[in-house]
Scaffold this motif. Structure first.
Motif, PDB file in Angstrom:
ATOM      1  N   HIS A 142      97.948  21.364  -7.053  1.00  0.00           N
ATOM      2  CA  HIS A 142      98.297  22.350  -8.076  1.00  0.00           C
ATOM      3  C   HIS A 142      97.991  21.855  -9.479  1.00  0.00           C
ATOM      4  CE1 HIS A 142     102.479  20.938  -9.411  1.00  0.00           C
ATOM      5  NE2 HIS A 142     102.390  20.282  -8.288  1.00  0.00           N
TER       6      HIS A 142
ATOM      7  N   ASP B 175     103.177  14.791 -12.342  1.00  0.00           N
ATOM      8  CA  ASP B 175     103.304  15.942 -11.440  1.00  0.00           C
ATOM      9  C   ASP B 175     102.865  17.198 -12.173  1.00  0.00           C
ATOM     10  OD1 ASP B 175     104.022  17.808  -9.584  1.00  0.00           O
ATOM     11  OD2 ASP B 175     106.168  17.434  -9.673  1.00  0.00           O
ATOM     12  N   PRO B 176     101.649  17.674 -11.928  1.00  0.00           N
ATOM     13  CA  PRO B 176     100.707  17.355 -10.850  1.00  0.00           C
ATOM     14  C   PRO B 176      99.384  16.751 -11.326  1.00  0.00           C
ATOM     15  CG  PRO B 176     100.194  19.516 -11.648  1.00  0.00           C
ATOM     16  CD  PRO B 176     101.220  18.930 -12.608  1.00  0.00           C
TER      17      PRO B 176
ATOM     18  N   GLU C  92     102.915  26.145  -8.359  1.00  0.00           N
ATOM     19  CA  GLU C  92     103.539  25.360  -7.284  1.00  0.00           C
ATOM     20  C   GLU C  92     104.985  25.068  -7.610  1.00  0.00           C
ATOM     21  OE1 GLU C  92     104.792  21.673  -5.086  1.00  0.00           O
ATOM     22  OE2 GLU C  92     104.748  22.067  -7.234  1.00  0.00           O
ATOM     23  N   GLU C  93     105.238  24.692  -8.862  1.00  0.00           N
ATOM     24  CA  GLU C  93     106.575  24.208  -9.227  1.00  0.00           C
ATOM     25  C   GLU C  93     107.693  25.222  -8.974  1.00  0.00           C
ATOM     26  OE1 GLU C  93     107.286  21.322  -9.508  1.00  0.00           O
ATOM     27  OE2 GLU C  93     105.562  20.208 -10.235  1.00  0.00           O
TER      28      GLU C  93
ATOM     29  N   ASP D 290      99.340  15.845  -4.457  1.00  0.00           N
ATOM     30  CA  ASP D 290     100.176  16.294  -5.572  1.00  0.00           C
ATOM     31  C   ASP D 290     100.268  15.092  -6.503  1.00  0.00           C
ATOM     32  OD1 ASP D 290     102.257  17.450  -7.169  1.00  0.00           O
ATOM     33  OD2 ASP D 290     102.880  18.687  -5.496  1.00  0.00           O
TER      34      ASP D 290
END
Ligand code: ZN
Length: 758
Positions: free
Chosen positions: A349, A359-360, A396-397, A425
């Motif tokens: 992502h 992240d990410p 995604e989160e 990820d």
């Protein structure tokens, strides 16, 4: 016959294969094509450049880029322009999803003293992007419902089901209370879910320094760990029911999709939730009275942890903008020359909670460098047999939104065509971490044997093996310790949830693996404003050596899957793994039975009353009906079919690989490959798991009460854990049938392979 030769290393007769694995045959390849493949792979691995990874990270994490932000879209367009520049056919696919952002957030103690929580992460002078407050999402948990509650506070440790058993023995109810749970031990969304099931009216989640703060090491900005004001944002959507847009379960969130009214979206929480820092949590916790928390409930704050309820009384108010926001998935396609209808999909992502360098972007940068390298190979004449699809996901989160909506929108094509999905990820320094479908276990072991570890002079496979030999799990049996040396392949763990593979594996039954490096260096900036370029380059893989290793690992996997004559799936490791799962659930049922018998006996004997300390009263547990014996025969029969056909396929494969695999080189393998793709599909069931039909895979699922943590044979295992004995019997029959179906698919693949190789 293996040829024996005097080995240059040991000076004795040994199999040359064991010393030069990287020159041996490749599963699914004739020897001649294996040689060509290795040449392309070596070329590929020489391309990823740490300087580029650094530049991508600097660009992508320069500003906050959550769903719906200007920079999220800007990043997607920038990634698209790079893909095009590298010669890839790429486009952006959009979806419209429900994404709440905070309008109002209040946490205050109203009794016995007044205290207002700050709910803010301050700028750190040394960290340039930490000051971008106007673009940062406030600290919150996405998909909490709106709410305004005032109630006594109860500390519930991690807030997992076992913690409520302890509360029950202590005679403490959370009915009508606001609970405060610490982060850890489960995925965060489980905490408000279990709290609501027990009657709580609100939920605070805080980061105790024990888990990712000063107890673990120096805190930011002097070190990598979470400081007093750091807050972990994150989704609390009930993803174990279904991930993705809460308003469009099972279908892509396209403009014309039918949307549920928000009141019918079951994956929103039942009670309001807010995450806080330990700086904000400490005054609340310190104002609790009641029993002292059991030892394993205590965190690292300098105070006596008590449970309550009260006298601390807390006012929690949250209100959100419930808007539809646009997702921007970047999708690139490299058409396959021989099997264009077989797709190898690779994803990571690009959206973050804030700047998201770790992240990410650490993983997304590796994927970008893979894309550039594939573009270079194409210009040098590389032609993949299969179609390669590169996906850089949005959303995604908040709840795996971009990947789930894309997978749902393209479910029919993916069901026909997708052969494998490779995810990554966040990435850091350390050991290769692999989890995924055991049909790919042997394959990914082969890939790991090709990759050099940047820090030690061994392959990442060897380093992982040594790491496991040196650090066996405390529960490991002597055989398991021995096995790390003796088994040909290192075991990979099963996938639960927590990243974008979920829709591919659990919903569509596509063989999937998740890759990343980690285990060296600590981090306490997860989902905070301090997860940024400054933090990453000071405290993580600052020279991007492991970013390069990730690009090499995932890229080699993509290349090797895309170029193989025959898909390199293996079912012996699969059946070997499922045998372990079957033994586990049988043991679980036996132990549950024995424990209940023993505890009922203790209750009858008056044991609890006799050993109770009258000054620290504990209630005896309630007597429970003794679980019935379950009939595991259908599961054993299904497993036997799987084991038998796995052996059959292995023999067919060995035969086709004889004489340099000339049969593989000349055969028409379309049918055999199609059968192979069906095997993972056969491990799914159309009606899904009990109470959550979206989850169709019958071997792997995120736990209903663990969230990210995997439950293998989930229908059977969770029925036993939740004491649903009749359902357990039904699930045993159902999973047994699924294993038989998989066996038939494998047998079909073996037959096609034999036919083609004749
Ligand atoms: Zn992530």
């Amino acid at each position: 016959m293996k040829k024996l030769a005097i080995c240059a290393l040991c000076g004795w007769l040994c199999s040359p294969l064991s010393f030069a694995a990287d020159a041996g045959p490749l599963r699914g390849y004739a020897n001649e094509s294996a040689r060509t493949e290795r040449e392309w792979e070596v070329k590929f691995r020489s391309i990823p450049d740490p300087a580029n990874l650094r530049a991508y990270m600097q660009r992508l994490s320069a500003r906050p880029h959550h769903v719906g932000s200007a920079y999220d879209k800007d990043n997607a367009e920038w990634i698209l322009s790079r893909f095009k520049q590298w010669g890839l056919d790429a486009r952006i696919e959009t979806f419209g999803v429900l994404f709440p952002t905070p309008k109002e957030r209040v946490v205050e103690m109203v009794e016995p003293a007044r205290f207002s929580a700050r709910l803010e992460e301050p700028t750190q002078a040394v960290d340039p992007t930490s000051s971008q407050h106007s673009e940062q999402l406030p600290t919150y948990n996405a998909y909490s419902i709106d709410g305004d509650v005032t109630a006594p506070l109860v500390y519930v440790n991690f807030g997992v089901p076992e913690d409520y058993e302890v509360l029950e023995r202590l005679g403490i109810s959370v009915k009508g209370a606001i609970v405060i749970a610490r982060y850890g031990a489960s995925w965060r969304g489980i905490k408000p879910k279990v709290a609501a099931e027990h009657g709580a009216v609100g939920c605070l989640i805080y980061s105790d320094p024990h888990e990712d703060g000063y107890f673990q090491g120096e805190v930011f900005p002097d070190g990598a760990l979470r400081n007093k004001d750091g807050v972990q944002r994150g989704s609390v959507m009930d993803m174990p029911v279904y991930p993705g847009d809460p308003l469009t379960p099972g279908v892509g969130a396209t403009p014309d999709a039918k949307r549920l009214p928000r009141s019918e979206a079951v994956t929103l929480t039942k009670i309001p939730v807010l995450p806080i820092s330990w700086g904000d949590a400490q005054p609340l916790l310190a104002a609790l009275k009641g029993p002292v928390a059991p030892e394993r409930w205590r965190g690292a704050l300098p105070m006596t942890y008590r449970i309550g309820p009260g006298p601390a009384k807390v006012h929690l108010k949250v209100a959100f903008n419930w808007d539809l926001k646009t997702l921007y998935n970047v999708i690139a396609r490299i058409p396959g020359a021989t099997y264009p209808d077989e797709w190898i999909i690779r994803g990571n992502h690009h959206d973050a909670w804030v700047n998201g360098a770790d992240d990410p972007v650490s993983g997304a940068s590796a994927l970008m460098e893979e894309a550039r390298a594939l573009g270079m190979l194409l210009s040098q004449g590389w032609k993949p047999k299969r179609t390669v699809v590169l996906c850089v996901w949005d959303g995604e989160e908040p709840g795996l939104l971009g990947s789930t909506e894309w997978a749902e929108a393209h479910a029919a094509e993916l069901g026909r065509n997708a052969a494998a999905y490779i995810n990554s990820d966040s990435n850091a320094r350390g050991y290769l971490e692999v989890s995924g479908s055991h049909t790919l276990e042997k394959f990914i072991n082969g890939v790991a044997r090709e990759i050099d570890d940047p820090e030690s002079k061994v392959t990442v496979w060897k380093r992982l093996q040594f790491h496991r030999i040196a650090n066996p799990p405390p529960t490991a049996t002597p055989q398991e310790r021995q096995e790390v040396r003796s088994r040909a392949d290192l075991r990979i763990s099963a996938l639960g949830s927590g990243s974008d593979y979920t829709a591919f594996l659990d919903h569509l039954g596509i063989a999937s693996v998740n890759l990343g490096f980690g285990g060296e260096g600590k981090e306490g900036i997860y989902h905070s404003i301090y997860d940024d370029f400054y933090w990453y380059t000071h405290f993580s893989d600052g020279d991007f050596a492991y970013g390069r290793a990730l690009a090499q690992t995932a890229g080699t996997a993509v290349l090797r899957l895309a170029d193989a004559e025959l898909l390199p799936f293996d079912f012996v490791n699969l059946s070997d793994t499922i045998r372990r799962y079957v033994e586990e659930v049988e043991r679980l049922a036996r132990e549950r039975r024995e424990q209940t018998v023993e505890r009922n006996r203790q209750i009858d004997e008056g044991l609890f009353a006799a050993i109770d300390d009258p000054r620290e009263k504990m209630l005896p547990p309630a007597k429970e009906p003794v679980p019935p014996f379950l009939n595991f025969a259908p599961l054993e029969n299904g497993l036997a079919a799987l084991e038998r056909t796995a052996g059959l396929y292995d023999r067919a494969m060995a035969e086709a690989s004889q004489n340099g695999g000339s049969a593989l080189a000349r055969a028409a393998l379309r049918e055999a490959n199609a059968r192979l793709i069906e095997v993972e599909r056969a491990l799914t069931s159309n009606d899904g798991l009990p109470n959550r039909p979206w989850f169709k895979h019958q071997i792997y699922a995120p736990g209903f009460y663990t969230g990210y943590g995997v439950k293998t044979l989930p229908g059977v295992r969770e029925s036993i854990e939740q004491k649903q004995w009749r359902q357990a019997d039904d699930q045993i029959v159902k999973v047994g049938k699924v294993l038989e179906n998989a066996g038939e698919a494998i047998q079909g693949a073996a037959a096609e392979l034999e036919k083609a190789a004749r």
